[in-house]
Every structure is written in structure tokens, then in C-alpha cells.
Design a protein around this motif. Structure first.
Motif, mmCIF file in Angstrom:
data_model
loop_
_atom_site.group_PDB
_atom_site.id
_atom_site.type_symbol
_atom_site.label_atom_id
_atom_site.label_comp_id
_atom_site.label_asym_id
_atom_site.label_seq_id
_atom_site.Cartn_x
_atom_site.Cartn_y
_atom_site.Cartn_z
ATOM 1 N N MET B 1 -9.719 1.954 37.257
ATOM 2 C CA MET B 1 -9.439 3.028 36.305
ATOM 3 C C MET B 1 -9.571 4.388 36.988
ATOM 4 S SD MET B 1 -11.231 3.771 32.644
ATOM 5 C CE MET B 1 -12.743 4.473 33.246
ATOM 6 N N LEU B 2 -8.605 5.253 36.707
ATOM 7 C CA LEU B 2 -8.643 6.600 37.279
ATOM 8 C C LEU B 2 -9.360 7.521 36.310
ATOM 9 C CD1 LEU B 2 -7.290 8.448 39.612
ATOM 10 C CD2 LEU B 2 -5.779 9.152 37.768
ATOM 11 N N ARG B 3 -10.271 8.304 36.862
ATOM 12 C CA ARG B 3 -10.965 9.272 36.005
ATOM 13 C C ARG B 3 -10.826 10.671 36.583
ATOM 14 N NH1 ARG B 3 -13.626 10.259 31.973
ATOM 15 N NH2 ARG B 3 -15.332 11.747 31.812
ATOM 16 N N LEU B 4 -10.269 11.561 35.767
ATOM 17 C CA LEU B 4 -10.252 12.968 36.129
ATOM 18 C C LEU B 4 -11.488 13.571 35.489
ATOM 19 C CD1 LEU B 4 -7.302 12.003 36.498
ATOM 20 C CD2 LEU B 4 -6.579 14.320 36.023
ATOM 21 N N ASP B 5 -12.367 14.089 36.314
ATOM 22 C CA ASP B 5 -13.683 14.444 35.841
ATOM 23 C C ASP B 5 -13.934 15.936 35.971
ATOM 24 O OD1 ASP B 5 -16.315 14.291 35.033
ATOM 25 O OD2 ASP B 5 -17.060 13.757 37.025
ATOM 26 N N ASN B 6 -13.804 16.632 34.847
ATOM 27 C CA ASN B 6 -14.187 18.044 34.779
ATOM 28 C C ASN B 6 -13.450 18.928 35.804
ATOM 29 O OD1 ASN B 6 -15.620 19.966 33.437
ATOM 30 N ND2 ASN B 6 -17.445 19.796 34.739
ATOM 31 N N LEU B 7 -12.146 18.694 35.938
ATOM 32 C CA LEU B 7 -11.372 19.398 36.957
ATOM 33 C C LEU B 7 -11.311 20.902 36.676
ATOM 34 C CD1 LEU B 7 -8.284 17.031 37.431
ATOM 35 C CD2 LEU B 7 -10.575 16.891 38.433
ATOM 36 N N ALA B 8 -11.478 21.679 37.741
ATOM 37 C CA ALA B 8 -11.363 23.131 37.614
ATOM 38 C C ALA B 8 -10.600 23.676 38.805
ATOM 39 C CB ALA B 8 -12.748 23.765 37.539
ATOM 40 N N LYS B 9 -9.669 24.571 38.544
ATOM 41 C CA LYS B 9 -8.914 25.197 39.631
ATOM 42 C C LYS B 9 -8.451 26.577 39.192
ATOM 43 C CE LYS B 9 -6.627 25.703 43.458
ATOM 44 N NZ LYS B 9 -7.335 25.813 44.752
ATOM 45 N N GLN B 10 -8.682 27.525 40.055
ATOM 46 C CA GLN B 10 -8.329 28.907 39.785
ATOM 47 C C GLN B 10 -7.333 29.354 40.871
ATOM 48 O OE1 GLN B 10 -10.202 30.368 37.264
ATOM 49 N NE2 GLN B 10 -9.119 32.335 37.298
ATOM 50 N N TYR B 11 -6.207 29.947 40.467
ATOM 51 C CA TYR B 11 -5.286 30.553 41.441
ATOM 52 C C TYR B 11 -5.340 32.058 41.231
ATOM 53 C CZ TYR B 11 -3.095 26.037 42.430
ATOM 54 O OH TYR B 11 -2.852 24.755 42.818
ATOM 55 N N GLY B 12 -6.161 32.745 41.973
ATOM 56 C CA GLY B 12 -6.295 34.184 41.784
ATOM 57 C C GLY B 12 -6.778 34.469 40.373
ATOM 58 N N ALA B 52 -6.875 21.630 46.382
ATOM 59 C CA ALA B 52 -8.332 21.592 46.528
ATOM 60 C C ALA B 52 -8.921 22.122 45.241
ATOM 61 C CB ALA B 52 -8.768 22.436 47.700
ATOM 62 N N LEU B 53 -9.683 21.287 44.577
ATOM 63 C CA LEU B 53 -10.252 21.689 43.297
ATOM 64 C C LEU B 53 -11.412 22.643 43.526
ATOM 65 C CD1 LEU B 53 -10.201 18.124 41.760
ATOM 66 C CD2 LEU B 53 -8.819 20.066 40.963
ATOM 67 N N ASP B 54 -11.569 23.578 42.589
ATOM 68 C CA ASP B 54 -12.738 24.448 42.646
ATOM 69 C C ASP B 54 -13.947 23.731 42.050
ATOM 70 O OD1 ASP B 54 -11.178 26.463 43.693
ATOM 71 O OD2 ASP B 54 -10.646 27.248 41.723
ATOM 72 N N GLY B 55 -13.655 22.770 41.196
ATOM 73 C CA GLY B 55 -14.752 22.026 40.601
ATOM 74 C C GLY B 55 -14.253 20.692 40.102
ATOM 75 N N GLY B 56 -15.179 19.772 39.868
ATOM 76 C CA GLY B 56 -14.812 18.461 39.349
ATOM 77 C C GLY B 56 -14.346 17.535 40.444
ATOM 78 N N GLN B 57 -14.010 16.328 40.060
ATOM 79 C CA GLN B 57 -13.581 15.351 41.053
ATOM 80 C C GLN B 57 -12.657 14.319 40.425
ATOM 81 O OE1 GLN B 57 -17.084 13.350 42.431
ATOM 82 N NE2 GLN B 57 -18.018 13.281 40.405
ATOM 83 N N VAL B 58 -11.903 13.655 41.286
ATOM 84 C CA VAL B 58 -11.029 12.583 40.830
ATOM 85 C C VAL B 58 -11.655 11.279 41.298
ATOM 86 C CG1 VAL B 58 -8.713 11.642 40.890
ATOM 87 C CG2 VAL B 58 -9.039 14.111 41.047
ATOM 88 N N ASP B 61 -12.144 3.811 39.982
ATOM 89 C CA ASP B 61 -13.124 2.741 39.823
ATOM 90 C C ASP B 61 -14.526 3.237 40.157
ATOM 91 O OD1 ASP B 61 -11.009 1.127 39.166
ATOM 92 O OD2 ASP B 61 -10.687 0.474 41.234
ATOM 93 N N GLY B 62 -14.828 4.439 39.734
ATOM 94 C CA GLY B 62 -16.189 4.942 39.868
ATOM 95 C C GLY B 62 -16.498 5.698 41.154
ATOM 96 N N HIS B 63 -15.620 5.635 42.157
ATOM 97 C CA HIS B 63 -15.905 6.418 43.373
ATOM 98 C C HIS B 63 -14.826 7.463 43.587
ATOM 99 C CE1 HIS B 63 -13.250 3.243 45.007
ATOM 100 N NE2 HIS B 63 -12.817 4.204 45.781
ATOM 101 N N ARG B 64 -15.200 8.489 44.339
ATOM 102 C CA ARG B 64 -14.278 9.555 44.677
ATOM 103 C C ARG B 64 -13.033 8.992 45.378
ATOM 104 N NH1 ARG B 64 -14.768 15.293 45.611
ATOM 105 N NH2 ARG B 64 -16.803 15.886 44.820
ATOM 106 N N VAL B 65 -11.867 9.482 45.033
ATOM 107 C CA VAL B 65 -10.627 8.984 45.648
ATOM 108 C C VAL B 65 -10.612 9.331 47.134
ATOM 109 C CG1 VAL B 65 -8.135 9.268 45.744
ATOM 110 C CG2 VAL B 65 -9.264 9.063 43.539
#
Lengths: 401, 314
Positions: B1-12, B52-58, B61-65
Motif C-alpha cells: 500500500m502506498l501512503r502519502l504522509d503529510n506532504l508539504a512543498k513550497q515553491y517560493g 524534493a518535499l519540504d516535509g512529509g514522506q512517501v 508498505d510502511g517504509h520510505r520509498v
């Protein structure tokens, strides 16, 4: 998947794509044909034409003339005329440089060619000497004892004339050095630009996004450089090989150990030079957003390459022993052109070669690090042209991933 | 299972993602919706390490991609990209090998896919020689050739004709049926509605709505109400708090009502205005839920079934 496999796959695709690209193949075939043609034709153009000498009723002197010219290694082209008028007409038409009449009189248009004067004088002296010996009833053995000076005069030069060793020929010394620099310039420039356009194509067609979904940016760049570098190496090797074979077969020059060594150094410096410049070309391609922009991105790179090329031709080749030449041959961005020139001239000391190779390799590592980061940061940014700082900032985006 | 976890990204100055989390489950078809600029593409690219995310992780199956995990992912980017001078079959084989397949099995898989897509006869054609629709098919095939466990498609339906849409729908359904986790973005809400098990709606980088399609409908606090009222449809006003007229046609009135509305009161009001020919009470459409989720006032929308490409999605 192991990086080595990824690089192999990408490199193989690059090579296959070029080998199937008709314009690329035709362009390269034409380039190779031109270079080979020059190698074969230049010595004939530069080399001395045989001296055309007209003969009227001078059959008696002919064997002596051939003898002398062969001894002197001056090619002479004997043309026989039936009448003085016909011979003089040929002289006026510049078809011959002189006409020997009855074996005793040499007619020239205006000035006497010194080689011709010497050959004809010596040959005529030989014939007359032989006639007198016969008239005096001297046997051949006695005649050999009396002899006739092999060289009528002895020549002494106050200034040592430039050594033109037979075995250096076209492939040794100056010829080899110039040819090597030209070959290196063409190969690095050609394959550098192939890298540049290849990167821009991948970027503008957006296929880079698909590839980078599985492959890391450094792998994509390294695979491409590996493939194109190998292709360039193969072409350079083929060109040098064909050149050496053509030269040997046509018997223009002798291919010596020195020539092979000089060729080997050209190959080594292609590898060093391509490694140094190709990442910069890749970086330039990644920063452009359209093919037209790539051309302007290529200009500063081309200027650096050109500077090295000119440094080799303007400084190193004419004055290999100058301090400037010594310095230029170890400066990293110039070394791929200046050092092989110095080596081919036989003026490079071992420490110079080692220093130059080491400096080039060190700067390659630095440049690959920087250019690789910029490539990674810029390759995924579409839209307008990517600025250097922006690319460096966003390089962290993808480099690790 | 893929989990997008609290993703954050800022472009300027622009916030592309601001704490987005959701899962993509094996065998599920997930529709990823949001107005343009909501952050959909950024989220999808982050799965492939292209951002490159500013925060969060993808997580998978429970581990970072990791790069190795991406060998089992398939991606069809928003801006299509193929090697135009490369032949179709070779190209698919190449992408298969880049995903770790052997040459032979990649070539076999490419054959099968092209056969399925009716492109067998174009296997030796260069991509640039194909029509736009066929290039789209090859692009999809490039994402499928290694039989991925996770399929991420950015606007797979854009630019397809109705036949292409149907064939794309079938392929996505079939993949999900085989256990692949499928996630795709789209602006064609009616299409998503019919196809997806789950939807995620994001707006300005934030999660606006997420859940199972049926649950969302049921959970929705508003309902559609359609009343056939003959000529009286032109000027009937229900006059009940919370009941909004969305649209009127020649003989019908379309209303948006709270889920707990007093239906009898509305029917009584309508009956006094004219003869009620039909009275239909339905869960909201995805389009309505979408508009509510991204804060477009339903009343300002001219049509309930507005073409999503026109109504407030720009």
C-alpha cells in the motif's frame, strides 16, 4: 537494480540511437572522408613535384641524369622533344623548367633551378669523364682507381639546417602534432555537441520525466556520456587506424613507433578531454529549454574549447619550448589540446605529462560534481531557461532520490 | 500500500502541498481531483522522487520509498514524453529493461500490450510517425510494460476521444482487478464518478475531501432534488430555509437541499404552485461534492452538471 546495469542500458540506447540516425551517420562519414582525404592528398600537394626537364638529342646523358637525380633524391621528369623549337615552346609554356640540347647546352626560360643545374652539370661531367677515360684507353679497374670525386664540391653550412628526419615524416613531429590537435578538437567538439543536443531533446520531449521516474539523474547523465564517449572513441580510433593504414598503403610516409605512440596519446587525451568537457555540455543542455537556447548555451563552452585549440596552434606548436607553452600545456581546460601537441613534438618531459594528466583529472572530478548537480537541478525544470543558481538550489530535489 | 504522509512543498511564495495525507490501496482505483494548481502533479511527482518535499514522506508498505521500489511503479506524466525517433517496440522494451526486466521478457510484455491496444502493426513504427491518440496509447504502455504494482497517471484521459476514453477506462479497471493500486488525476468528474472506488480532492495544497465514493455520497450533508412542475417551474419558490434553487429548465426545478430537509414541506409547497409530475431525491453528484469541497458556491454555478472544464476549475 545495480547502477552498472542501468548505465549499460542507457549507454547502449544512446549508441544505437546515433548509429541509426542517418544525418549523424552521414555527417560523420563525410567528416571522416574529408580528414582521410587530407591525410592522403596533403603530402602530395606539399611534397616536391618532379622537375620537368626537356631533352633534345641528349640520349647519351639520360642514364647519368637519372643516376644523379636518384642519388640526390630529387625526382626528375624527363620529356623528350624532336626539335629545339618544340622544346623551347614547352619551356615558354612552363611545361619544363629547362631543356638540355645535344647533352651540352642547358636552355632555361629565365632563372636556373639550382637542383637542375647541379644534376645536369654532374651528369654531363660524368659522361665526359667516362668518354675521356675510354679515349685514353684506361681500363675500368684503372679508371676506378683514378676515380672521380663522388661529390664535386663539399658543402658546409654555418648554421645547422633544420633536421627533417625521414622517419618523422607526416605522422611524426609537426604533422602529427597538428593532425592530433585537429582530430581532438573535432572529436571533442562534435561529441560534446551531440551530448548537448541529446540532453535538450530529452528535456524538450519530456521523456526525461519518464526515465527519471526509475533512474537517478546522475545515472541518466553518466549513461549518456558513457555511450556517446565510447562512440566518439570508436570513431576516433577508426579514423586514426584508417589514416595509418592509408598512409602505409599509399607509401607516402613510414608509420613508425613514434607515430603509433602519438596516436595513442591522442586517444588518451580524447578520453581525458571528453570526460572534462562532456559534463559541461550536458549541463548546458539541461539548462536550456529549447533547441535554439542550447546553441547559445554551447557558445561559452565552445569558446573554452576553441581557446585550448588556438593555444595549441598559436603557442605550443610554433614555440614548444617557451615558458608559455609549458604553462599552457598543464592548465586543465587547455591541456587536452596543448599537451598532446607538446607530446607529439617530443618536447614534453615526463613530469609535465604526469602533472597535466593529474590536473586534468582532478578538475574533471570537480567539474563533474558541479555540472552533475546543475544537470540534476535543471533537467526537470521546463518552461523558461534555467538560471545557474536556481538549478543549484533545486538540485537537492532530485540528486538523492 | 502506498501512503502519502503529510506532504508539504513550497515553491517560493506558492504553497503546492500543505499537509496532504492519503493511501492508495492495492486493487483500488483512486481518483485524484482538484482545481488546476491544487498540487496534484506535485504530489504525484513526489512519489517518483521528482520533487524534493519540504516535509512529509512517501511510504510503500510502511517504509520510505527507495529507488528499488520505483522499479515496481508505473508513471504516466502529465506532459507526455517518449523518444520520438525510437521504434515503438524497442522503446517499450527499453523502458521494461530500465525497470529491471530482462530484454526477452520486456519484449514479450511489449508485444502483449501492443496486441491488447490494437497497435501490433505499429511495433516497428517510430513514435513520431503515430497519431496523437496512438502516441498516448504507447505512453500508457510504457507505464504498464513492467506490470507495476502501483500505477500513477497524471491526466490520463486528457486529449482522448470517446473510444480512447473507453479503452483507457477498461485498461485501468482491468489493472485494478488484477490487484494493482491505481491512482490518476482528472478533471472529468463524471468519468471519475463512474470509474473510481475512492476519491481524493485537494485544494490549494490541502486535502479537501477523501473517501470511498459511495460513503462520500451518503455522508454528504446535501442532496439533489429535482421537481417536475410543468409551466409553474418558471417561478415556483420553495421558501424553505436551506433549500436553494440551482437551475430551472422549461418544466423542472433543480434544488440543492440539506440531507435532513423536510421533504413533505417542499412537496406541499410545490403542489400549491402546480402539478408535480416527478419528485426525485438523490445523493449529490461528484461534481457537486467537488464544488462544495473546493468552495465554489453551488448557487453561483449555473448548471449542476456543468462541464467541469468550464465551471470554476481554472
Amino acid at each position: 537494480m545495480r547502477s552498472s546495469r542501468v548505465l549499460r542500458l542507457i549507454a547502449a540506447r544512446e549508441m544505437k540511437a546515433r548509429l541509426r540516425n542517418r544525418p549523424f551517420l552521414i555527417g560523420n562519414a563525410v567528416t571522416m572522408a574529408v580528414i582521410l582525404g587530407l591525410i592522403l592528398i596533403l603530402p602530395r600537394i606539399i611534397g616536391d613535384d618532379p622537375l620537368p626537364l626537356g631533352l633534345v638529342n641528349s640520349e647519351g646523358v639520360t642514364p647519368a641524369i637519372e643516376n644523379v637525380s636518384e642519388t640526390l633524391d630529387v625526382e626528375i621528369d624527363l620529356q623528350r622533344f624532336d626539335s629545339i623549337e618544340a622544346a623551347e615552346a614547352a619551356l615558354e609554356a612552363d611545361e619544363v623548367v629547362g631543356v638540355l640540347v645535344d647533352g651540352v647546352e642547358l636552355v632555361v626560360l629565365e632563372e636556373l633551378n639550382p637542383d637542375l643545374a647541379f644534376i645536369v652539370t654532374a651528369a654531363s661531367a660524368d659522361v665526359r669523364f667516362a668518354g675521356r677515360i675510354e679515349a685514353a684507353g684506361v681500363s675500368e679497374d684503372q679508371a676506378a682507381l683514378i676515380g672521380r670525386p663522388d661529390q664535386p664540391i663539399s658543402v658546409r653550412s654555418l648554421v645547422e639546417p633544420e633536421q627533417l628526419d625521414e622517419d618523422e615524416g607526416f605522422f611524426g613531429g609537426m604533422g602529427a602534432a597538428s593532425a592530433g590537435v585537429v582530430l581532438l578538437f573535432m572529436a571533442i567538439n562534435l561529441y560534446g555537441n551531440t551530448v548537448l543536443t541529446g540532453v535538450v531533446e530529452e528535456k524538450t520531449s519530456r521523456v526525461v520525466e519518464v526515465v527519471l521516474a526509475t533512474v537517478r539523474p546522475w545515472q541518466m547523465m553518466a549513461g549518456k556520456l558513457l555511450g556517446l564517449g565510447l562512440l566518439g572513441l570508436a570513431q576516433l580510433g577508426l579514423l586514426i587506424g584508417l589514416g595509418l593504414i592509408a598512409a602505409t598503403v599509399s607509401d607516402l610516409v613510414e608509420v613508425t613507433g613514434e607515430a603509433l605512440l602519438a596516436s595513442g596519446w591522442v586517444v588518451i587525451w580524447f578520453i581525458l578531454g571528453f570526460a572534462l568537457f562532456s559534463t559541461v555540455y550536458a549541463m548546458g543542455g539541461a539548462m536550456a529549454s529549447r533547441a535554439e537556447e542550447a546553441q547559445s548555451a554551447a557558445i561559452p563552452i565552445a569558446l573554452i574549447v576553441l581557446s585550448g585549440y588556438f593555444a595549441a596552434f598559436v603557442v605550443v606548436l610554433p614555440e614548444p619550448e617557451s615558458t608559455l607553452a609549458t604553462v599552457l600545456s598543464v592548465i586543465p581546460l587547455f591541456a587536452p589540446f596543448t599537451m598532446p601537441a607538446l607530446i607529439a613534438l617530443g618536447k614534453a618531459a615526463v613530469w609535465q605529462i604526469v602533472l597535466s594528466v593529474v590536473l586534468t583529472m582532478v578538475s574533471t572530478v570537480l567539474i563533474v560534481g558541479l555540472a552533475g548537480r546543475i544537470y540534476a537541478g535543471a533537467i526537470l525544470q521546463s518552461g523558461e531557461r534555467v538560471k545557474l543558481r536556481q538549478a543549484l538550489r533545486s538540485s537537492r530535489d532530485v540528486i538523492g532520490g | 500500500m502506498l501512503r502519502l504522509d503529510n506532504l508539504a512543498k513550497q515553491y517560493g511564495e506558492v504553497t503546492a502541498l500543505d499537509g496532504v495525507s492519503f493511501d492508495v490501496k492495492p486493487g483500488n482505483l483512486l481518483g485524484f481531483l482538484g482545481p488546476n494548481g491544487a498540487g496534484k502533479t506535485t504530489a504525484m511527482r513526489s512519489i517518483f522522487g521528482l520533487v524534493a518535499l519540504d516535509g512529509g514522506q512517501v511510504l510503500i508498505d510502511g517504509h520510505r520509498v527507495e529507488p528499488a521500489d520505483r522499479l515496481t511503479f508505473g508513471y504516466m506524466p502529465e506532459q507526455r514524453g517518449l523518444y520520438t525517433a525510437m521504434k515503438v517496440g524497442e522503446q517499450l522494451t527499453y523502458f521494461g529493461t530500465l525497470h529491471g526486466m530482462s530484454r526477452a521478457s520486456a519484449a514479450r510484455s511489449a508485444d502483449v500490450l501492443l496486441e491488447e491496444m490494437g497497435l501490433s502493426d505499429r511495433i516497428g513504427s517510430k513514435v513520431e510517425q503515430l497519431s496523437h491518440g496512438n502516441q498516448q496509447r504507447v505512453q500508457l504502455a510504457a507505464a504498464l510494460v513492467h506490470d507495476p504494482n502501483l500505477l500513477v497517471l497524471d491526466e490520463p484521459f486528457s486529449g482522448l476521444d470517446p473510444i480512447g476514453v473507453t479503452s483507457m477506462e477498461n485498461i485501468l479497471r482491468e489493472r485494478a482487478g488484477r490487484g494493482t493500486a491505481v491512482m490518476f488525476s482528472s478533471h472529468q468528474l463524471d468519468l471519475v464518478e463512474g470509474l473510481c472506488d475512492e476519491v481524493v480532492i485537494i485544494n490549494k495544497g490541502r486535502l479537501a475531501l477523501h473517501g470511498n465514493m459511495e460513503d462520500l455520497r451518503e455522508r454528504s450533508r446535501r442532496r439533489r432534488l429535482e421537481v417536475a412542475l410543468g409551466v409553474a417551474a418558471a417561478d415556483w419558490e420553495p421558501g424553505i430555509v436551506g433549500v436553494d434553487v440551482v437551475k430551472r429548465s422549461a418544466n423542472r426545478v433543480f434544488l440543492s437541499v440539506p440531507v435532513d430537509v423536510d421533504l413533505a414541506a417542499i412537496l406541499a409547497s410545490a403542489s400549491t404552485a402546480g402539478i408535480v409530475g416527478a419528485f426525485t431525491f438523490e445523493p449529490p453528484t461528484l461534481s457537486q461534492m467537488f464544488k462544495a469541497a473546493v468552495g465554489i458556491d453551488d448557487l453561483s454555478a449555473i448548471e449542476v452538471d456543468a462541464d467541469p472544464s468550464e465551471a470554476g476549475l481554472q
